[in-house]
Design a protein around this motif. Structure first.
Motif, PDB file in Angstrom:
ATOM      1  N   GLN A  54       0.822  -1.215   0.000  1.00  0.00           N
ATOM      2  CA  GLN A  54       0.000   0.000   0.000  1.00  0.00           C
ATOM      3  C   GLN A  54       0.850   1.257   0.000  1.00  0.00           C
ATOM      4  O   GLN A  54       0.501   2.253  -0.624  1.00  0.00           O
ATOM      5  N   LEU A  55       1.984   1.195   0.677  1.00  0.00           N
ATOM      6  CA  LEU A  55       2.878   2.358   0.724  1.00  0.00           C
ATOM      7  C   LEU A  55       3.768   2.437  -0.511  1.00  0.00           C
ATOM      8  O   LEU A  55       3.866   3.490  -1.166  1.00  0.00           O
ATOM      9  N   ALA A 164       8.921  -2.215  -9.966  1.00  0.00           N
ATOM     10  CA  ALA A 164       7.550  -2.112 -10.463  1.00  0.00           C
ATOM     11  C   ALA A 164       6.607  -1.510  -9.436  1.00  0.00           C
ATOM     12  O   ALA A 164       5.501  -1.094  -9.788  1.00  0.00           O
ATOM     13  N   GLY A 165       7.027  -1.468  -8.168  1.00  0.00           N
ATOM     14  CA  GLY A 165       6.155  -0.940  -7.126  1.00  0.00           C
ATOM     15  C   GLY A 165       5.486  -2.007  -6.290  1.00  0.00           C
ATOM     16  O   GLY A 165       4.558  -1.712  -5.522  1.00  0.00           O
ATOM     17  N   CYS A 166       5.951  -3.257  -6.403  1.00  0.00           N
ATOM     18  CA  CYS A 166       5.381  -4.363  -5.638  1.00  0.00           C
ATOM     19  C   CYS A 166       6.111  -4.534  -4.317  1.00  0.00           C
ATOM     20  O   CYS A 166       7.251  -4.103  -4.147  1.00  0.00           O
ATOM     21  N   SER A 167       5.468  -5.209  -3.394  1.00  0.00           N
ATOM     22  CA  SER A 167       6.162  -5.727  -2.215  1.00  0.00           C
ATOM     23  C   SER A 167       6.445  -7.198  -2.473  1.00  0.00           C
ATOM     24  O   SER A 167       5.867  -7.813  -3.376  1.00  0.00           O
ATOM     25  N   ILE A 168       7.349  -7.803  -1.683  1.00  0.00           N
ATOM     26  CA  ILE A 168       7.792  -9.153  -1.985  1.00  0.00           C
ATOM     27  C   ILE A 168       8.100  -9.934  -0.705  1.00  0.00           C
ATOM     28  O   ILE A 168       8.625  -9.367   0.263  1.00  0.00           O
ATOM     29  N   GLY A 195       8.185  -3.823   5.499  1.00  0.00           N
ATOM     30  CA  GLY A 195       7.148  -4.639   4.870  1.00  0.00           C
ATOM     31  C   GLY A 195       7.269  -4.775   3.374  1.00  0.00           C
ATOM     32  O   GLY A 195       6.656  -5.672   2.787  1.00  0.00           O
ATOM     33  N   VAL A 196       8.064  -3.911   2.739  1.00  0.00           N
ATOM     34  CA  VAL A 196       8.184  -3.987   1.281  1.00  0.00           C
ATOM     35  C   VAL A 196       9.006  -5.211   0.873  1.00  0.00           C
ATOM     36  O   VAL A 196       8.694  -5.879  -0.117  1.00  0.00           O
ATOM     37  N   LEU A 197      10.042  -5.524   1.639  1.00  0.00           N
ATOM     38  CA  LEU A 197      10.891  -6.684   1.368  1.00  0.00           C
ATOM     39  C   LEU A 197      10.939  -7.552   2.615  1.00  0.00           C
ATOM     40  O   LEU A 197      11.353  -7.093   3.681  1.00  0.00           O
ATOM     41  N   ASN A 198      10.505  -8.811   2.466  1.00  0.00           N
ATOM     42  CA  ASN A 198      10.489  -9.756   3.577  1.00  0.00           C
ATOM     43  C   ASN A 198      11.239 -11.016   3.162  1.00  0.00           C
ATOM     44  O   ASN A 198      11.148 -11.442   2.002  1.00  0.00           O
ATOM     45  N   LEU A 199      11.977 -11.616   4.102  1.00  0.00           N
ATOM     46  CA  LEU A 199      12.820 -12.768   3.801  1.00  0.00           C
ATOM     47  C   LEU A 199      12.519 -13.898   4.773  1.00  0.00           C
ATOM     48  O   LEU A 199      12.557 -13.701   5.994  1.00  0.00           O
ATOM     49  N   VAL A 200      12.229 -15.084   4.223  1.00  0.00           N
ATOM     50  CA  VAL A 200      11.941 -16.248   5.062  1.00  0.00           C
ATOM     51  C   VAL A 200      12.723 -17.452   4.564  1.00  0.00           C
ATOM     52  O   VAL A 200      13.129 -17.522   3.401  1.00  0.00           O
ATOM     53  N   PHE A 201      12.932 -18.386   5.464  1.00  0.00           N
ATOM     54  CA  PHE A 201      13.548 -19.679   5.156  1.00  0.00           C
ATOM     55  C   PHE A 201      12.749 -20.758   5.884  1.00  0.00           C
ATOM     56  O   PHE A 201      12.050 -20.478   6.848  1.00  0.00           O
ATOM     57  N   GLY A 202      12.887 -21.995   5.422  1.00  0.00           N
ATOM     58  CA  GLY A 202      12.194 -23.086   6.091  1.00  0.00           C
ATOM     59  C   GLY A 202      12.063 -24.291   5.198  1.00  0.00           C
ATOM     60  O   GLY A 202      12.893 -24.524   4.312  1.00  0.00           O
ATOM     61  N   THR A 203      10.993 -25.060   5.395  1.00  0.00           N
ATOM     62  CA  THR A 203      10.706 -26.201   4.528  1.00  0.00           C
ATOM     63  C   THR A 203      10.049 -25.669   3.260  1.00  0.00           C
ATOM     64  O   THR A 203       8.946 -25.107   3.329  1.00  0.00           O
ATOM     65  N   PRO A 204      10.693 -25.811   2.089  1.00  0.00           N
ATOM     66  CA  PRO A 204      10.167 -25.177   0.876  1.00  0.00           C
ATOM     67  C   PRO A 204       8.708 -25.494   0.578  1.00  0.00           C
ATOM     68  O   PRO A 204       7.922 -24.594   0.253  1.00  0.00           O
ATOM     69  N   SER A 205       8.323 -26.769   0.686  1.00  0.00           N
ATOM     70  CA  SER A 205       6.941 -27.143   0.354  1.00  0.00           C
ATOM     71  C   SER A 205       5.948 -26.519   1.329  1.00  0.00           C
ATOM     72  O   SER A 205       4.844 -26.113   0.930  1.00  0.00           O
TER      73      SER A 205
END
Length: 476
Positions: A54-55, A164-168, A195-205
């Motif tokens: 939104q921002l 492009a103006g997206c968050s991810i 909130g525009v860029l978020n990073l996670v790791f874990g079990t891919p599925s």
């Protein structure tokens, strides 16, 4: 040398109760513990990304570009620090890791420029009417990047989305997390809103199965194997969510009779062993005109066998280990299958050393079509060299697999070049070079190698929607 490993959600770093080891593939030693995202972490990331969109979508393109450029400058300034971390977790030689950092910065710099060029258009209309076309950011992106290029692969997706103006929400590779960690650090310091860029790791599925069905996720961007890509595409299709898929390849190299044999052979052998062959565009299936087959093969084998294999931290090393333990038996099996089918192993073909996930630079010749390696990308330092009688035969062999990501050719004949442009079924065709893409060129595949493009002026298309506006002066 190696960064603290954390998730990044809503502008803040966080640990979790569960974690997993990160291993140096050259030494088999644990170098870090990576937090494992749970459902609550993913839900927090979704909420943060929605607010971030939104921002960020309302932020002026010039301001978005400035933020991206600041982050790219930070990455360039930290080239050595980041390269050391990449070599530690992936194994690639340090000079290649340094190049990757710069490559990632170049992706960001190109996308920053494109952020200011997402033009619409005005369509001529009858009096009293006006048609305009608008390009708008698509929304929250769920992105998945592979382990073979820890920084440059995440950079492609982050750069396209943010420009492009997206968050991810990015799920980077658990085996090689440092590149993505450093990217996020750079953007946080560059002033990217929370909130525009978020990073996670874990079990891919678990992560893909939870994120993709969410109504707020408007695009799935994935680089990886064709099998996983098909699964994610199927999952996204159930919710009519568009996808950007850069999938596996099995790159052919057509070597015509008029080329400089020694230059083509040496460059082919060196490029094949780059990143230990763990590149989706790696030249693998060499189709060489029979009149130069023997001389080409001799030079190629000689250069491949001379490749300096070792720990990527050591001076002079040209090829490091495979990125993980499971790749060693997989490549051994491919070699043995080819040998059983009648192929000749001209050099290599087995594990290298006893410590680390090293594999010998390998060259197979006269490999029958029914050998597994003729249909399955080795994703390792294995090259196949087969003779062909003519260009048509080479093109037929090149197109005989279900993949079409990158293809290469060596020739100086204009008629050959024109014919291959028309007939070789790939998304990226390179003549007299083994470079497949640059930031300013569109990159992607055909057939089972996926669809959509990253890079070039086309690179932001997947991250945008097209809205047609019909404005009439009179109420109908």
């Amino acid at each position: 040398m190696y960064p603290n490993l954390e998730l990044f959600i809503g502008g803040k770093w966080r640990k979790t109760a569960r974690d997993m080891p990160v291993v140096n593939p050259a030494t088999e030693e644990e170098i870090g513990r990576l937090p494992h995202a749970e459902k609550k972490d993913l839900d927090d990331a979704l909420e943060a990304a929605e607010k971030g969109f939104q921002l960020w979508s309302k932020t002026a393109p010039r301001d978005r570009a400035d933020t991206i450029l600041r982050a790219a400058a930070i990455l360039r300034a930290r080239q050595d620090e980041i390269a050391l971390a990449i070599t530690a977790e992936h194994g690639k030689p340090l000079p290649q890791a340094r190049q990757e950092v710069i490559r990632g910065a170049e992706f960001f710099e190109w996308d920053a420029g494109e952020a200011m060029r997402t033009y619409g258009r005005v369509i001529p209309a009858a009096r009293g009417q006006k048609f305009t076309v608008h390009h708008q950011p698509i929304g929250v992106v769920a992105a998945f990047s592979p382990w073979n290029f820890p920084l440059s692969q995440p950079a492609r997706k982050i750069g396209g989305a943010l420009a492009a103006g997206c968050s991810i929400i990015l799920k980077a590779a658990e085996e090689t997390p440092a590149g993505a960690i450093h990217i996020v650090r750079a953007f946080a310091e560059a002033g990217l809103p929370a909130g525009v860029l978020n990073l996670v790791f874990g079990t891919p599925s678990e992560i893909s199965d939870h994120l993709i069905p969410q109504s707020s996720v408007r695009l799935v961007a994935f680089t990886g194997s064709t099998a996983v890509g098909r699964h994610l595409t199927t999952l996204a299709a159930q919710h009519m969510t568009p996808v950007l898929m850069e999938l596996g390849g099995h790159a052919p190299v057509i070597v015509c009779e008029d080329t400089d044999v020694e230059k083509a052979a040496i460059s082919g052998a060196m490029r094949k062993m780059r990143n230990a062959g763990q590149v989706c565009t790696s030249p693998t299936r060499f189709f060489v005109h029979e009149s130069i087959f023997d001389s080409f093969t001799e030079k190629f084998v000689e250069r491949a066998a001379a490749t300096v294999v070792g720990n990527g931290m050591d001076d002079g090393v040209e090829m490091g280990p495979l990125a993980n333990e499971r790749r060693v038996p997989a490549l051994t099996q491919q070699v043995e299958n080819a040998r059983a089918a009648g192929a000749e192993v001209r050099t290599g073909g087995a594990r290298h050393g006893t410590t680390g996930y090293f594999f010998q630079p390998t060259v197979l010749t006269n490999v029958p079509d029914h050998a597994h390696i003729m249909q399955e990308e080795p994703f390792g330092p294995i090259a196949v060299i087969n003779p062909v009688s003519c260009l048509e035969n080479a093109i037929q062999q090149a197109n005989s697999v279900p993949y079409g990501l990158a293809g290469y050719a060596f020739t100086n004949r204009a008629d050959y070049i024109d014919h291959m442009i028309d007939t070789v079924e790939v998304g990226n065709l390179s003549i007299n070079t083994l470079e497949a893409s640059m930031p300013e060129t569109p990159f992607g595949g055909v057939k089972s190698s996926g669809y959509g493009r990253e890079g070039g002026t086309e690179g932001l298309d997947n991250y945008m929607t097209i809205k047609n506006v019909w404005h009439s002066a009179d109420i109908a």
